[in-house]
Design a protein around this motif. Structure first.
Motif, PDB file in Angstrom:
ATOM      1  N   ASP A   1       0.812  -1.221   0.000  1.00  0.00           N
ATOM      2  CA  ASP A   1       0.000   0.000   0.000  1.00  0.00           C
ATOM      3  C   ASP A   1       0.841   1.264   0.000  1.00  0.00           C
ATOM      4  OD1 ASP A   1      -2.454  -1.232  -0.142  1.00  0.00           O
ATOM      5  OD2 ASP A   1      -2.816  -1.209   2.018  1.00  0.00           O
TER       6      ASP A   1
ATOM      7  N   ASP B   1       0.393   3.981  -2.905  1.00  0.00           N
ATOM      8  CA  ASP B   1      -0.053   5.337  -2.562  1.00  0.00           C
ATOM      9  C   ASP B   1       0.975   6.381  -2.985  1.00  0.00           C
ATOM     10  OD1 ASP B   1      -2.344   4.270  -1.484  1.00  0.00           O
ATOM     11  OD2 ASP B   1      -1.661   4.393   0.602  1.00  0.00           O
TER      12      ASP B   1
ATOM     13  N   GLN C   1      -7.198  -1.990  -3.764  1.00  0.00           N
ATOM     14  CA  GLN C   1      -6.974  -1.358  -2.466  1.00  0.00           C
ATOM     15  C   GLN C   1      -8.285  -0.982  -1.789  1.00  0.00           C
ATOM     16  OE1 GLN C   1      -4.060   1.839  -3.758  1.00  0.00           O
ATOM     17  NE2 GLN C   1      -3.056   1.160  -1.857  1.00  0.00           N
TER      18      GLN C   1
END
Length: 372
Positions: A241, A245, A284
């Motif tokens: 993640d 991101d 996600q």
């Protein structure tokens, strides 16, 4: 850390180093409020007459070099005597060949002691800056903590601190530590220094932590993407993640940093990286920040000709549709409506520009229901 035993300056004013250290102790893991400004010498610095700079930029720092040569030619001269001498001359905040040459002409141990004393004890930024330049001309690892601390006042000392750290063994770790604690221009200087060193030791950090979302990230986002081989990392199937991101943040910045740094137009892997980010995004959990980053990327891709985004028309259209397919999911609507971390001014801009252009369903519902 060894320093000369020469006594500190007389007077009540705190040294710049002590000022930085005191603020760091209050904020050990974050950026100093307002970059530590105002500095202790702020009133005096603003009230002094304008510096007389040489008309030829190639001569910047030459007068400082003369002062240093004179100082080091006197065996009994103390570093504290340089503070007053340097107060009213122009001192460059970036590495300067004239000042470095004067440092290298001096006895090394004496030069290092003067640099350490000026950085640690000077209550005037000119003298502290010269001290940091002296340390940047050397490579002693013992000085890393001293350089890091004064570097926390990064708007002024960031360029020389980054230069000094990148020249030392252990500099990569020291630069990463400092990068986590500086913002604005200071972050630009430090992240660019990490990129100049290559990604052998800092790749994981560059891929996940380099950009903090500030507008000035545009100066180094493209350097981070190329140095850290972003395309290899994000096209892997096991991206975490933090990587995904941060990739969204990098793409958002590179889509609109004309005149600052590398844009998507000049980033050859742009189509592959955009497509990979959109694919990872679909897997996600939704958050407001992920929604906003994806929508802003899609907005830029839609607003510009495909070649300005580094894509063909077919590639651009396919990528935009992949982003919109995620943003149109009900759970993503709910995440952006919750808007955690989004201030009202930004939300108003986003609604009127990005959401309106893309006709995002989440924002049509918001307007109809009178929410926000």
């Amino acid at each position: 850390m060894s320093v000369t035993t020469e006594p500190g300056l007389l007077g009540p004013q705190i040294a710049l180093f002590a000022h930085a250290l005191r603020l760091h102790q209050r904020h050990p893991d974050g950026v100093l409020p307002r970059d530590g400004e105002p500095y202790p010498d702020d009133d005096r610095h603003r009230s002094r007459p304008s510096y007389r700079r040489a008309r030829d930029r190639r001569l910047y720092g030459a007068d400082v070099a003369v002062i240093l040569d004179r100082h080091f030619s006197q065996p009994d001269a103390r570093a504290s005597e340089l503070v007053g001498t340097l107060r009213d001359v122009y001192v460059p905040i970036h590495r300067n060949d004239h000042i470095v040459a004067a440092a290298l002409r001096a006895d090394r141990e004496r030069m290092r002691q003067a640099g350490r004393w000026l950085v640690r004890h000077s209550n005037d930024r000119n003298a502290a800056t010269v001290g940091l330049t002296l340390l940047a001309a050397d490579g002693a690892e013992d000085d890393i903590p001293l350089i890091q601390t004064i570097g926390l006042l990064s708007n002024h000392f960031g360029p020389l601190a980054a230069d000094a750290l990148q020249r030392r063994r252990g500099g990569t770790e020291a630069l990463q530590w400092l990068a986590e604690r500086v913002a604005g221009w200071g972050r630009v200087y430090v992240v660019e220094a990490l990129c100049r060193q290559g990604a052998a030791k800092s790749r994981a950090w560059l891929l996940r932590r380099a950009c903090d979302g500030d507008y000035l990230n545009g100066y180094f986002a493209g350097k981070v993407a190329t140095t850290a081989h972003l395309h290899e990392a994000i096209t892997s199937t096991d991206g975490d993640d933090d990587l995904i991101d941060h990739t969204g943040r990098l793409l958002r910045i590179m889509a609109d940093c004309d005149g600052m740094g590398m844009t998507l137009e000049h980033y050859p892997p742009a189509p592959a990286v955009l497509a990979a980010h959109a694919a990872h995004l679909a897997r996600q959990p939704p958050t407001a920040n992920r929604y906003v980053d994806a929508a802003i990327i899609a907005n830029y891709l839609t607003a510009k000709p495909p070649n300005r985004c580094g894509c063909t028309t077919e590639q651009r259209d396919h990528i935009v549709q992949r982003y919109l397919a995620v943003l149109d999911r009900p759970e993503w609507h709910a995440a952006v409506r919750a808007g955690h971390g989004l201030n009202s001014d930004f939300f108003a801009w986003f609604t009127g520009h990005v959401a309106a252009r893309l006709r995002l369903a989440a924002f049509s519902d918001v307007a109809e229901n009178g929410e926000r």
